[in-house]
Design a protein around this motif. Structure first.
Motif, PDB file in Angstrom:
ATOM      1  N   ILE A   1       0.602  -1.049  -0.031  1.00 38.18           N
ATOM      2  CA  ILE A   1      -0.219  -0.164   0.123  1.00 38.18           C
ATOM      3  C   ILE A   1       0.767   1.179   0.178  1.00 38.18           C
ATOM      4  N   MET A   2       1.976   1.182   0.731  1.00 35.03           N
ATOM      5  CA  MET A   2       2.820   2.120   0.893  1.00 35.03           C
ATOM      6  C   MET A   2       3.434   2.665  -0.489  1.00 35.03           C
ATOM      7  N   GLU A   3       3.704   1.558  -1.380  1.00 38.55           N
ATOM      8  CA  GLU A   3       4.355   1.780  -2.555  1.00 38.55           C
ATOM      9  C   GLU A   3       3.200   2.274  -3.624  1.00 38.55           C
ATOM     10  N   LEU A   4       1.784   1.707  -3.491  1.00 40.36           N
ATOM     11  CA  LEU A   4       0.970   2.519  -4.351  1.00 40.36           C
ATOM     12  C   LEU A   4       0.815   3.857  -4.177  1.00 40.36           C
ATOM     13  N   ASP A   5       0.882   4.311  -2.979  1.00 41.90           N
ATOM     14  CA  ASP A   5       0.873   5.857  -2.399  1.00 41.90           C
ATOM     15  C   ASP A   5       2.061   6.587  -3.057  1.00 41.90           C
TER      16      ASP A   5
END
Length: 849
Positions: free
Chosen positions: A778-782
């Motif tokens: 999720i951090m990389e999606l953000d």
């Protein structure tokens, strides 16, 4: 005084009666007791003793009365109690002699001294004879310049390695000759009235006639196939089921092999994808794989009507001279339903027995099919005698090309089809018709190279012992349910390879240089670069572990619709979550992609479970991808990536196997994708997660029912009591009243379940076991500026289960938690390198916690 006689035995034979009598006195004088196989009493006892042979008893042990029996008769019944009882009583003669030499008469002293000298002379003579014999052999070996005490045929080898190999070859030769004798004995019993052998080895494999037998040498044959010679194997494979079968065949070959192998697969697109991924991830040393597109060959055989269940792929072996490389001179061709029970190099060695005219090696058909007597009006294709089975074929490709093989089989097929109209046994009918026309083309393989286990075959006459078997062919549609006297043995052999751990077959072939393999070499170098003193060594090693992957383990027939909003559910599981599959299939009608972490044996258990389940067997749009177990941690993000990479729809729903989606979620997501115009924007749709602590749950049919259950306390927001940070940013309070999607901001440790495009970032595979596997994604999606949109009318519910082994380790091990923190810091650093200043907020947020 009654004379007592006995027989003294040793490993080398039996001492004479008179010699033993005096030697016995010497031993008795030294305080020993006599070993008596049977006591004799009265006149004539000595005569009876000469003809008896008793067991070797320990020094001092004597037979009891029960063991001794009547005079001159040796009793076969000798018990331990009798031996012990007899051993405890000294013999009368010994009782007198054991008092000491001083009590012996002078005459007996003289006898003792005489026999001692004779015994010493005997020992000296034997020792001298042994030394002279050894010296003779040693001098002889030096004279011929050969290795010490080896026969001349082995001594001529240039190195010790070759000498050892020759010696081992000699041992194998003896074993093979023993097996051949047993086989010939069985053949002699099976011969008909005309005296001609019906089954077994071909003429070249039998002993030569008596006149030629004198030329046979005791020297073993040198290795027929060089240990580093590359062996070529061709297999036609199409579809999901055949791809599964061929793995068992390959395992049986790899288990026995001692040579490098090159597999040539003629495949359709499905088998190509499955087998290419499997071999790339398997990384077996000294195994090379080539693929040939069956679609390019279909035009060569599509004009032939075929009734066989294999369809058009059952005719592909006819095209091998064209399909395989022109510089390939010979190849072994196998069906996928073959199991090897020996080294395939033994079969490769048979090529040397071909005459100048022989180009095809085949085993005679073991059923009556080509005899035409199976039923009334049965009319098979023409064949030589019983015909030949094409499950195992040896092809001399260079000779076939020179003979014009393509034109030869075409003309034969065209001629026969005028009357036969179609083939019944696919390529086998055409091969037999060609051989019928020119019998000199075929070399008859011994039938143990293709023991055919279809019903009503004569396969039992191929072997006298089960150890004689070389190749088992499950050529009946019934497969393992076929009727055969030894079917249990065959089935167990097959199941052994079916469930055999393929990781154990990644062994090097010592003495053979492997061709360079960049992926394998890079992996090996990376493993060598790891610091074994690193506290997190196990985590880093697991990250680098190369798992075998078998894609589409079961039939998968889903065709991606042109609908640009279609979505696939993506999840991973292990054997202990298998019970969730049926429930998920009932809740989700759309395509599903699952990665299953299993051992080879567990994969077969899953296969039986899925085939027996009415729910699972009815679905054809569920893709099961097996990732085989290796290492001590659960590779959760590798599994997610495998399932994600093999989806066929534009969008994916990234979830976990413990969640049941709401009824109708598949249709709702497709509509939401269209309404939100997701194809034109970069967004991740969040499906709010809830949980129940009850194993039995009346699943809510709507958002209103869910809110009611939430208020009553039968449902909770997911992990609110143990990990609220994970899903709190979803803003459940706002969701209760929301009617349209709303945007939320990323927060530390946020790990929602999302719907994204299939080309989204992959999960970071350094995170294994429990902890930070979804958070990092999720951090990389953000970091890639995905919008996070919460869907107002979607939900999913987590079902209770026992804690996993990895979460237990996380809770109990400070070292585990420390390594997880180290991996998180390294991930932050990598994120900063990829996304620059935009990624600094994640490091800042991490430090502020």
């Amino acid at each position: 005084m009654v004379a007592r006689t006995s027989v003294w035995r040793g490993c080398g034979g039996q001492l004479g009666h008179e010699a033993v009598s005096s030697a016995e006195a010497v031993l008795l004088a030294m305080g020993c007791r006599r070993t008596v196989p049977g006591a004799e009493h009265g006149p004539g006892a000595a005569a009876g003793a000469k003809g008896r042979k008793g067991p070797c008893l320990p020094w001092g042990a004597a037979g009891s009365e029960e063991q001794q029996g009547s005079p001159g008769v040796s009793s076969p019944h000798r018990g331990r109690a009798g031996l012990r009882g007899a051993a405890e009583e000294p013999l009368p003669v010994a009782a007198g002699l054991c008092k000491g030499k001083q009590e012996l008469p002078e005459r007996e002293h003289i006898m003792l001294r005489s026999w001692r000298m004779k015994l010493k002379l005997l020992l000296a003579t034997v020792t001298l004879a042994i030394l002279l014999s050894w010296l003779y052999l040693f001098v002889g070996s030096l004279e011929y310049g050969r290795f010490f005490l080896l026969p001349p045929c082995l001594g001529e080898q240039p190195s010790r390695d070759v000498e050892r190999e020759a010696l081992a070859s000699r041992v194998r030769r003896v074993e093979e000759e023993n097996q051949q004798l047993r086989l010939q004995l069985g053949q002699a019993q099976a011969e008909g009235s005309d005296g001609s052998p019906q089954w077994g080895a071909s003429a070249e494999d039998r002993d030569p006639p008596g006149g030629e037998r004198s030329n046979h040498t005791a020297c073993p044959k040198q290795r027929i196939v060089h240990k580093c010679e590359l062996l070529h194997v061709a297999i036609v494979c199409a579809g999901h089921n055949a791809s599964r079968d061929v793995v068992t065949l390959v395992k049986s070959i790899l288990f026995h092999r001692k040579n490098p192998l090159h597999f040539h697969f003629i495949t359709d697109s499905v088998a190509h994808q499955i087998l290419q991924t499997l071999f790339q991830s398997w990384m077996v040393p000294s195994v090379h794989v080539s693929f040939y597109n069956a679609d390019d060959l279909k035009a060569e055989v599509s004009w032939i009507p075929n009734k066989h269940y294999s369809g058009i792929y059952g005719l592909m072996k006819l095209t091998l001279t064209k399909a395989l490389p022109s510089n390939l001179s010979k190849v072994i061709v196998l069906d996928t339903d073959i199991t090897f029970a020996t080294d395939i190099a033994e079969l490769w060695a048979v090529f040397r027995k071909f005459s100048e005219k022989q180009v095809i090696g085949l085993v005679e058909n073991q059923s009556d099919w080509y005899l035409g007597n199976l039923w009334k009006n049965h009319k098979p294709w023409p064949a030589l005698g019983r015909g030949f089975n094409t499950g195992v074929i040896l092809l001399l490709l260079d000779r076939l090309r020179r003979l014009g093989w393509e034109q030869m089989w075409r003309l034969t097929a065209e001629r026969e089809l005028m009357s036969m109209l179609s083939t019944s046994l696919a390529d086998q009918d055409i091969f037999n018709a060609v051989i019928k026309q020119d019998p000199s083309l075929v070399y008859r393989l011994p039938c143990f190279w293709n023991v055919q286990l279809s019903d009503h075959t004569r396969s039992e006459q191929c072997y006298t012992e089960l150890s004689d078997l070389k190749v088992i062919h499950w050529n009946s549609p019934k497969k393992l349910r076929v009727k055969n006297k030894h079917v249990e043995f065959f089935r167990n052999l097959y199941l052994t390879f079916l469930e055999y751990d393929g990781n154990l077959l990644r062994r090097e072939l010592f003495g053979c240089a492997s061709l360079p393999s960049p992926p394998r070499d890079q992996l090996q170098q990376a493993l060598e670069d790891l610091d074994e003193d690193d506290p997190c060594y196990d985590f880093r090693q697991q990250h680098l572990t190369q798992h075998r992957i078998h894609l589409f383990f079961l039939q998968y027939e889903f065709l991606a619709l042109p609908n640009p909003t279609d979505v696939t559910l993506v999840a991973q599981l292990s054997m202990d979550r298998l019970q969730m599959l049926e429930a998920i299939c009932k809740h989700w009608a759309g395509p599903i992609s699952l990665a299953l972490y299993m051992s080879d044996a567990e994969a077969q258990q899953f296969l039986r479970y899925a085939q027996a389940s009415e729910v699972l067997s009815a679905r054809r749009n569920v893709a099961y991808h097996i990732v085989y177990k290796e290492g001590q941690f659960y590779p959760i993000n590798l599994l997610r990536n495998v399932a994600l990479a093999n989806t066929q729809t534009p969008y994916v729903f990234l979830t976990d196997i413990d969640f049941l989606p709401m009824y109708g979620l598949y249709d709702y997501l497709r509509n939401s994708i269209q309404q939100l115009e997701l194809p034109q924007r970069k967004a991740a749709l969040i499906v709010p997660a809830f949980e129940t602590l009850h194993y039995r749950l009346t699943f809510p049919k709507s958002k209103a029912e869910l809110l009611s259950m939430l208020d009553m306390g039968s449902l909770y927001t997911f992990r609110y009591h143990v990990w609220p940070k994970g899903h709190a940013p979803t803003d459940y309070a706002k969701w209760r009243t929301a009617t349209v999607p709303y945007r939320v901001a990323w927060q530390p440790d946020f790990e929602p379940y999302v719907v994204v495009r299939r080309d989204c970032p992959r999960y970071d595979q350094r995170f294994v076991g429990f902890g930070w596997n979804k958070v990092s994604h999720i951090m990389e999606l953000d970091a890639q500026e995905y919008e996070l949109l919460v869907l107002p009318n979607a939900f999913m519910i987590h079902m209770p289960h026992a804690p996993s082994f990895d979460i237990s380790k996380f809770r109990l091990s400070a070292g585990y938690r420390g390594c997880l923190q180290t991996l998180r810091e390294e991930f932050h650093q990598d994120l900063s390198r990829r996304y620059g200043a935009a990624a600094l907020k994640y490091l800042t947020a991490e430090r502020s916690l």
